[in-house]
Design an enzyme around this catalytic site. Structure first.
Site, PDB file in Angstrom:
ATOM      1  N   LYS A 198       0.854  -1.186   0.000  1.00 57.02           N
ATOM      2  CA  LYS A 198       0.000   0.000   0.000  1.00 57.02           C
ATOM      3  C   LYS A 198       0.885   1.230   0.000  1.00 57.02           C
ATOM      4  O   LYS A 198       1.951   1.253   0.627  1.00 57.02           O
ATOM      5  CB  LYS A 198      -0.902   0.032   1.232  1.00 57.02           C
ATOM      6  CG  LYS A 198      -2.208   0.765   1.005  1.00 57.02           C
ATOM      7  CD  LYS A 198      -3.153  -0.062   0.134  1.00 57.02           C
ATOM      8  CE  LYS A 198      -4.531   0.564   0.022  1.00 57.02           C
ATOM      9  NZ  LYS A 198      -5.457  -0.278  -0.719  1.00 57.02           N
ATOM     10  N   GLY A 235     -23.480   3.828   1.809  1.00 55.91           N
ATOM     11  CA  GLY A 235     -22.424   4.395   0.980  1.00 55.91           C
ATOM     12  C   GLY A 235     -22.685   4.144  -0.486  1.00 55.91           C
ATOM     13  O   GLY A 235     -22.731   2.991  -0.931  1.00 55.91           O
ATOM     14  N   GLY A 277     -20.884   5.434  -3.241  1.00 57.00           N
ATOM     15  CA  GLY A 277     -19.792   5.852  -4.107  1.00 57.00           C
ATOM     16  C   GLY A 277     -19.775   5.009  -5.371  1.00 57.00           C
ATOM     17  O   GLY A 277     -20.774   4.368  -5.732  1.00 57.00           O
ATOM     18  N   ASN A 278     -18.643   4.966  -6.056  1.00 55.05           N
ATOM     19  CA  ASN A 278     -18.565   4.224  -7.317  1.00 55.05           C
ATOM     20  C   ASN A 278     -18.935   2.756  -7.141  1.00 55.05           C
ATOM     21  O   ASN A 278     -19.685   2.185  -7.943  1.00 55.05           O
ATOM     22  CB  ASN A 278     -17.161   4.341  -7.912  1.00 55.05           C
ATOM     23  CG  ASN A 278     -16.869   5.733  -8.424  1.00 55.05           C
ATOM     24  OD1 ASN A 278     -17.785   6.512  -8.666  1.00 55.05           O
ATOM     25  ND2 ASN A 278     -15.597   6.066  -8.572  1.00 55.05           N
ATOM     26  N   VAL A 279     -18.393   2.131  -6.096  1.00 55.31           N
ATOM     27  CA  VAL A 279     -18.676   0.711  -5.865  1.00 55.31           C
ATOM     28  C   VAL A 279     -20.079   0.531  -5.299  1.00 55.31           C
ATOM     29  O   VAL A 279     -20.839  -0.325  -5.760  1.00 55.31           O
ATOM     30  CB  VAL A 279     -17.630   0.099  -4.916  1.00 55.31           C
ATOM     31  CG1 VAL A 279     -18.011  -1.332  -4.554  1.00 55.31           C
ATOM     32  CG2 VAL A 279     -16.248   0.134  -5.555  1.00 55.31           C
TER      33      VAL A 279
END
Length: 340
Positions: free
Chosen positions: A78, A174, A176-178
């Site tokens: 990461k 949530g 978001g994109n996902v």
């Protein structure tokens, strides 16, 4: 730093600074037993440098577990870039980061993550081939969502006796994109959607396009549903929130959903089936890894389908051993990474 590395069994920790571009970055390489470390690059503001280092180490360890159980030839890594208060050129900063990645000689491959985009990866890729999820390779979000969707079906089968999602109440936290892509898949499968997001516009879009029922973020976790799908920030499941859950199972895309390992045991004690997040959300990792090596979509989708098989195995182990699926997943990943 060495005590933090030892606790996480981290292989290497790199600190990078480039005053000309304003770059201050941390790269944590957790495990390379199965191949080069692969993991996203975050671009966020941090309270202090120690917080950035701790975040990189924690996330790199999670990526190793995710890659091991996903069965791809990579280890976990990461990167964290500390967002400066004033930035002359975003492109220059990511180009400098790309030059440093090149010095690691392929031990770490970077990808998009919180705060970064495919355009940022394009800047990095000018100076190293060890970058994925570029504009040409595509957005991994839909593939993460698809993997989560197949995992939710496996979870429904294990907990409710059928993988048919028609009429099931799924609470998506949530969008978001996902999260939104997952909501679209659930809607197409006939699920009834309860949704929340800090962005009221995203909620309204889900209401208009998917017939979703809006619920405030504070209330969603205690709203009755069949499956809770956390798809926002991590750490949402803690001793307090779990005590108020009114669902049969938790299966979502968010990373690090458990505030601490003991929360998994609390879920188990309450009879709530928990889908280990790093198993469930591995679709994005699978996509970027296989795309980076030149695989086409049919092969990638075939690999994504293995997420449900792995989850089903974990659930079977958990039931036989009377343990949380999270504990079983950790054990299986560690056995792969470190041996018996």
């Amino acid at each position: 730093m060495f005590s933090m590395m030892e606790a996480a069994r981290l292989e290497a920790l790199h600190l990078v600074e480039d005053p000309a571009s304003g770059l201050k970055a941390v790269i944590a390489i957790h495990n390379t037993r199965f191949g080069p470390a692969l993991g996203g690059c975050r671009y966020l503001a941090y309270a202090d440098e120690q917080s950035a280092i701790a975040d990189a180490i924690r996330l790199a360890q999670g990526m190793s577990y995710k890659a091991a159980l996903a069965g791809i030839d990579h280890g976990g890594g990461k990167a964290v870039i500390i967002r400066p208060p004033h930035l002359p050129s975003r492109a220059a900063l990511f180009e400098a980061f790309g030059r440093f990645i090149e010095t690691l000689n392929g031990r770490y491959i970077t990808a998009v993550d919180s705060g970064t985009s495919s355009a940022d990866m394009d800047c990095i890729a000018q100076y190293t081939q060890h970058a994925t999820s570029t504009t040409s390779e595509g957005d991994p979000s839909p593939h993460t969502a698809l993997g989560v969707f197949t995992g939710i079906r496996a979870t429904a089968q294990a907990r409710l006796g059928s993988d048919d999602l028609e009429g099931l109440r799924v609470a998506v936290q949530g969008l978001g994109n996902v999260g939104f892509a997952l909501a679209e898949l659930l809607h197409a499968a006939g699920a009834e959607l309860l949704v929340s997001d800090l962005d009221a516009g995203r909620v309204q879009l889900a209401v208009e396009q998917l017939g979703a029922h809006p619920v405030t973020s504070d209330a969603l976790l205690s709203t009755p549903c069949d499956i809770l799908a956390p798809c926002g920030l991590g750490g949402v499941l803690n001793a307090q929130t779990v005590a108020h859950l009114r669902c049969a199972a938790v299966a979502g895309a968010a990373n690090s959903q458990l505030a601490n390992p003991e929360v998994a045991d609390q879920l188990e004690a309450r009879g709530i089936l928990y889908a280990p997040d790093y198993v469930l959300n591995a679709g994005g990792l699978i996509y970027v890894a296989l795309r980076h090596r030149g695989e086409e979509l049919p092969a990638i989708n075939a690999h994504l389908a293995q997420i449900s098989r792995r989850l089903t195995e974990i659930y079977a182990h958990a039931q036989a051993e009377k343990r949380s699926p999270a504990r079983v997943a950790d054990y299986l990943a560690e056995r792969l990474l470190y041996g018996a």
